[in-house]
Design an enzyme around this catalytic site. Structure first.
Site, PDB file in Angstrom:
ATOM      1  N   CYS A 110     -36.671  13.236 -31.980  1.00  0.00           N
ATOM      2  CA  CYS A 110     -36.489  14.474 -31.210  1.00  0.00           C
ATOM      3  C   CYS A 110     -37.738  14.789 -30.375  1.00  0.00           C
ATOM      4  O   CYS A 110     -38.857  14.732 -30.877  1.00  0.00           O
ATOM      5  CB  CYS A 110     -36.185  15.631 -32.158  1.00  0.00           C
ATOM      6  SG  CYS A 110     -36.014  17.214 -31.317  1.00  0.00           S
ATOM      7  N   ASN A 113      -5.050   4.079  -6.380  1.00  0.00           N
ATOM      8  CA  ASN A 113      -5.540   4.258  -5.018  1.00  0.00           C
ATOM      9  C   ASN A 113      -6.401   5.528  -5.038  1.00  0.00           C
ATOM     10  O   ASN A 113      -6.608   6.132  -6.082  1.00  0.00           O
ATOM     11  CB  ASN A 113      -4.355   4.387  -4.053  1.00  0.00           C
ATOM     12  CG  ASN A 113      -4.751   4.001  -2.629  1.00  0.00           C
ATOM     13  OD1 ASN A 113      -5.790   4.424  -2.135  1.00  0.00           O
ATOM     14  ND2 ASN A 113      -3.935   3.181  -1.986  1.00  0.00           N
ATOM     15  N   ASN A 165       0.846  -1.197   0.000  1.00  0.00           N
ATOM     16  CA  ASN A 165       0.000   0.000   0.000  1.00  0.00           C
ATOM     17  C   ASN A 165       0.879   1.243   0.000  1.00  0.00           C
ATOM     18  O   ASN A 165       1.302   1.719   1.041  1.00  0.00           O
ATOM     19  CB  ASN A 165      -0.941  -0.031   1.211  1.00  0.00           C
ATOM     20  CG  ASN A 165      -1.868   1.172   1.246  1.00  0.00           C
ATOM     21  OD1 ASN A 165      -1.621   2.183   0.588  1.00  0.00           O
ATOM     22  ND2 ASN A 165      -2.933   1.073   2.031  1.00  0.00           N
ATOM     23  N   CYS A 201     -20.862  23.394 -38.214  1.00  0.00           N
ATOM     24  CA  CYS A 201     -20.623  22.289 -37.279  1.00  0.00           C
ATOM     25  C   CYS A 201     -19.178  21.808 -37.387  1.00  0.00           C
ATOM     26  O   CYS A 201     -18.708  21.472 -38.464  1.00  0.00           O
ATOM     27  CB  CYS A 201     -21.588  21.137 -37.577  1.00  0.00           C
ATOM     28  SG  CYS A 201     -21.344  19.706 -36.498  1.00  0.00           S
ATOM     29  N   CYS A 216      -2.258   5.257   0.146  1.00  0.00           N
ATOM     30  CA  CYS A 216      -3.198   5.937   1.056  1.00  0.00           C
ATOM     31  C   CYS A 216      -2.839   7.416   1.197  1.00  0.00           C
ATOM     32  O   CYS A 216      -1.756   7.759   1.646  1.00  0.00           O
ATOM     33  CB  CYS A 216      -3.187   5.244   2.420  1.00  0.00           C
ATOM     34  SG  CYS A 216      -4.406   5.928   3.530  1.00  0.00           S
TER      35      CYS A 216
END
Lengths: 454, 443
Positions: free
Chosen positions: A341, A199, A131, A378, A134
């Site tokens: 739509c 983690n 570990n 667009c 932490c």
């Protein structure tokens, strides 16, 4: 039916779904219950130096009516006696010999590390997870993420362990670092057999706005905690990809971070995870959530023709490139399916205010509400399709000439065709529609603030 | 039709008339408000006669700013709590909700509105402020939805307001005419008291304005007069037996029911005449009072009825039977009381409704309720100089709801001919602003 069993860096388990080292693996009682429910492995709640926990330990993040899309904790490693934990590991292994039991460890000195590794192995642990992640409490004592953030220290401690360990050693990494591949490589240098990530992320989940204290509140005060749950998945996936693609990180990776469904698990596996670890989903829904994951994974594998987990691992990795390697000729535009739509016009307002003014409203007098895409404006950003509440109503359609060879920024750099003034024609930034600023004031927007006038 | 036992006390009455749209609890409000899409140019707002910013108040509920939500509601609609319960939301805001286009249940806007408004009332949240006095006085005739809404708006503009009401309670048909399962008397009166307390208009109860002399006095004492007089009594059918014991006008019956509750006795076999929403209400109500049979008789076809289909469904659910294409010829009597209705069948011929010769028949009953429309207050209006009404007896008013006598403004049923509470409230607000513009043209 697909074979869900895994051999993860030498640790065998009936399936890739493991419980992460966390409150759900605090005791033999819980781990046995989980195995009985269908979980394939468990990383025991971290054993190590003596600690004292505070009361009031978790804070949640809700989104509208959805509870706990994120969870933060300030709980430390196990506060139970080491001998009790070891005895229970032994008992679990006896009853479930084919399930993976991994001892998560966190101590300080070389001697302590060597001793606790031996103790865990003697209890029957199939593997060891270090570990180094932490991010609260333990790091202030020079452990946990304090180690994960110092690659040299990480490598040294990993080596202490790998020098004595007879079972596979997994190094668990903290995400509280700018480049996750650095500690990952340090783990490799320290002879780790595998890594696991991520983690928890250092976090403050919210503030009590009446009393001016963040959550969770301990006698009127708070501290930062570690963040996990569905909200962290995108961060975890990216870090997983970074490690999985790194040439020097050539050891198995156990994926952790917001996994709640079979679909999440598949995504982690496709980006290189050999097993997945789950905590928040169990803390929210209990061990029974495993059945949705197992059935879903099994059905997905059958539908795709995957016979083993191994054959799936990293399948999406070849499709994750650097930005400069993407095809600049590729062009999509949004398309609204009128029939589907419902007229909420969220696409309109999102594009109008948050994108490129490429959606037009219908003439309201006709009672018509279906907006139209102005294709020439667009840019194919996807935003409208993301805000649309109806599935498959707005789709992105390809518009470039597919027979044309692709061109990337990298290639253009080589050819010397990248723009050299701000948004010159070659940059592609010139030419697409931008309304003039004053036009904004002509729009009689419906959401103008009305208050405070009288 | 033994679904309902005759209520003997208040609690049995409340059970039979259980609220159709009960108050939401916090969890339900949170879940329901989470579903709102926050549409652009939201159709629900456009469908609301008072134009409440519905997506905003729903978002405010969702962020636990419930009093803020109430403020949003009350800014547009002084009858926020009442309208949340009595509005025909199915054809207004909820009917316009985009979810309908996806066959998804629309947002429960009415109940959310009621939830936020009730919270404001319960906590006595200070949402309104009377405007600085402008030394002008307005008389309001009628404390119905139009009158109260006009009074509220006028107070915010700084007027001194006196409301003259013939009856003992404010809110008009909201308390006297709406079906009891839509809203309770307490709920109505709480909201009225809440408004009156904060805005400080004076209501003079049981003070009917009936004479030309009284009107002249008002004209003398006040700078403008607002007419929120609504409609009159149930129209006469002009058929034999109409005056028999056991024959009631729907409006009068419902008023009695609202006031006397379980003390009102329905007949055993009831015939309701009419095809509008009031007829549906009266039929539902007599069924809930324990009548063993309720027949709804309408002269046109089922399809041609004026009532909203959800109102008809509601009546059917409590066992009311529909009898269409029949028109009453006379009421039958026995010992001076109603004993039945003689009908004749009708049919539509070239778009005209005609009686079918020789098709008379009698349906026995011991109670008849006429829900065949309310009369206009034409006689009263004749006393106001220069005030004109149209061919249907509706007050003629301009866009600012000013009548043809410039000192008089009017809104609500007396102008629109009979609509919803929400229409009266919306119109009255505009009328109040019209009065302000009239008295302060340069404001």
């Amino acid at each position: 039916m697909a074979d869900l069993s895994v051999n993860f860096g030498g640790i065998k388990a009936p399936n890739p779904f493991w419980l992460a080292s966390a409150p759900p693996t605090n005791s033999g009682y819980q781990v046995m219950k989980a195995f009985d429910a269908g979980w394939g492995g468990a990383v025991w709640k971290t054993l190590g130096v003596p600690v004292v926990n505070v009361s009031s330990r978790y804070g949640g993040v809700n989104y509208k009516d959805k509870r706990l899309i994120g969870l933060n904790n300030i709980e430390l490693i196990t506060d139970r006696p080491l001998k009790d934990n070891l005895r229970e590991i032994e008992e679990v292994k006896k009853r479930f010999p084919n399930h993976a039991v991994i001892a998560s460890l966190m101590v300080e000195t070389k001697e302590q590390w060597e001793q606790i590794v031996r103790d865990s192995e003697n209890a029957g642990a199939d593997g060891i997870e270090l570990n180094f992640g932490c991010p609260h409490g333990m790091c202030e004592r020079g452990m946990g993420s304090a180690v994960g953030q110092e690659p040299k220290v990480l490598e040294t401690i990993t080596r202490w362990v790998t020098d004595v360990a007879k079972v596979p050693v997994i190094v668990k990494l903290t995400p509280n670092i700018s480049d996750i591949t650095v500690p990952a490589q340090a783990a490799v240098s320290g002879n780790a057999d595998a890594i696991s990530l991520i983690n928890t992320i250092q976090s403050i989940v919210g503030v009590d706005i009446d009393n001016f204290v963040p959550y969770p509140i301990v006698d009127g005060k708070s501290t930062n905690g570690g963040y996990c749950g569905p909200a962290v998945k995108p961060i975890a996936l990216n870090m997983l990809k970074n490690c999985a693609q790194h040439a020097n990180v050539n050891i198995p990776i156990s994926g952790i971070g917001g996994i709640e469904t079979w679909r999440d698990a598949v995504e982690f596996i496709l980006l290189g995870a050999g097993s997945v670890q789950v905590c928040t989903a169990v803390m929210h829904y209990g061990f029974g959530i495993i059945r949705e994951m197992l059935y879903g994974l099994d059905e997905y594998m059958d539908s795709k023709g995957f016979e083993t987990i191994d054959s799936m691992i990293g399948k999406a990795l070849p499709n994750v490139l650097n930005w400069e390697e993407l095809n600049l000729n590729y062009k999509v535009v949004a398309s609204i399916e009128d029939e589907k739509c419902i007229g909420c016009q969220l696409c309109y307002t999102a594009c109008e205010d948050g994108a490129h003014q490429a959606i037009a409203l219908p003439i309201a007098e006709n009672g018509e509400r279906v907006p139209t895409i102005i294709e020439e404006n667009c840019v194919g950003c996807n935003l409208c399709s993301l805000v649309c509440p109806v599935e498959e109503c707005i789709t992105m359609e390809r518009r470039d000439d597919e027979s044309k060879k692709q061109i990337t920024w990298q290639e253009r750099t080589k050819k010397g065709t990248i723009p050299n003034t701000f948004n010159d024609q070659r940059g592609g930034g010139v030419g697409h529609y931008i309304p003039s600023p004053a036009d904004a004031l002509k729009k009689n927007e419906k959401y103008k603030i009305k208050r405070g006038k009288n | 039709m033994a679904e309902f036992k005759r209520p003997k006390n208040k609690s049995e009455y409340e059970k039979n008339f259980a609220q159709e749209y009960p108050l939401m609890n916090d969890t339900e409000a949170h879940y329901e408000s989470s579903r709102c899409l926050f549409c652009y140019d939201a159709p629900c707002i456009n469908a609301c006669p008072t134009g409440i910013d519905i997506p905003l108040f729903i978002k405010q509920i969702n962020t636990t700013n419930v009093i803020g939500a109430a403020k949003t509601i009350y800014e547009s609609n002084y009858f926020g709590a009442a309208c949340g319960k009595v509005c025909p939301t199915e054809v207004l805001c909820e009917g316009a909700c985009v979810y309908n286009h996806q066959d998804v249940k629309p947002i429960d806007i009415g109940r959310l509105q009621n939830y936020a408004s009730q919270k404001a009332i319960e906590s006595n949240a200070k949402l309104f402020k009377a405007g600085k006095s402008n030394r002008r006085k307005v008389a309001v005739i009628g404390a119905g939805p139009a009158g109260i809404a006009a009074a509220c708006e006028l107070r915010t503009l700084g007027y001194k307001v006196d409301v003259f009401e013939a009856k003992a309670h404010p809110s008009g048909l909201t308390i006297y005419g709406v079906a009891p399962y839509k809203i309770t008397n307490e709920e109505v009166l709480d909201e009225m008291a809440y408004l009156e307390k904060q805005l400080g208009f004076n209501v003079h109860y049981k003070k009917a304005i009936k004479s030309k002399k009284q009107l002249a006095q008002l004209e003398k004492d006040y700078h403008a007069v607002f007419l929120g007089i609504g409609l009159g009594e149930t129209r006469k059918l002009k058929i034999a037996g109409e005056d028999l014991e056991g024959c009631h006008g729907a409006v009068e019956f419902i008023e009695k029911l609202r006031m006397k509750q379980h003390k009102v006795k329905a007949g055993d076999k009831v015939i309701v005449l009419g095809g509008g929403n009031t007829a549906m209400d009266a039929a539902s109500e007599t069924a809930r009072l324990g009548a063993s049979e309720v027949v709804l008789a309408y002269r046109r076809s089922k399809e041609a009825k004026g009532a909203y289909s959800f109102e008809y469904d509601l009546a059917k659910q409590v066992g009311v039977k529909g009898l269409f294409n029949v028109t009453p010829v006379r009421l039958m009597s026995k010992k001076g009381k109603v004993a039945g209705v003689k009908f004749i069948r009708t049919e539509s011929k070239k778009g005209k409704l005609v009686e079918v010769k020789g098709s008379e028949f009698v349906v026995d009953c011991d109670m008849v309720i006429k829900a065949t429309g309310q009369s206009k207050r034409v006689e009263f209006l004749k006393m106001i100089d220069g005030l004109e009404v149209d061919s249907k007896g509706r007050i003629i008013a301009n866009d600012a709801f000013q009548t043809t006598n410039p000192k008089y403004f009017a809104a609500g049923d007396s102008v629109n001919g009979g609509a919803e509470v929400v229409n009266a409230v919306a119109e009255a607000k505009i009328a109040a602003q019209g009065i302000h513009k009239y008295l302060f043209p340069n404001a």
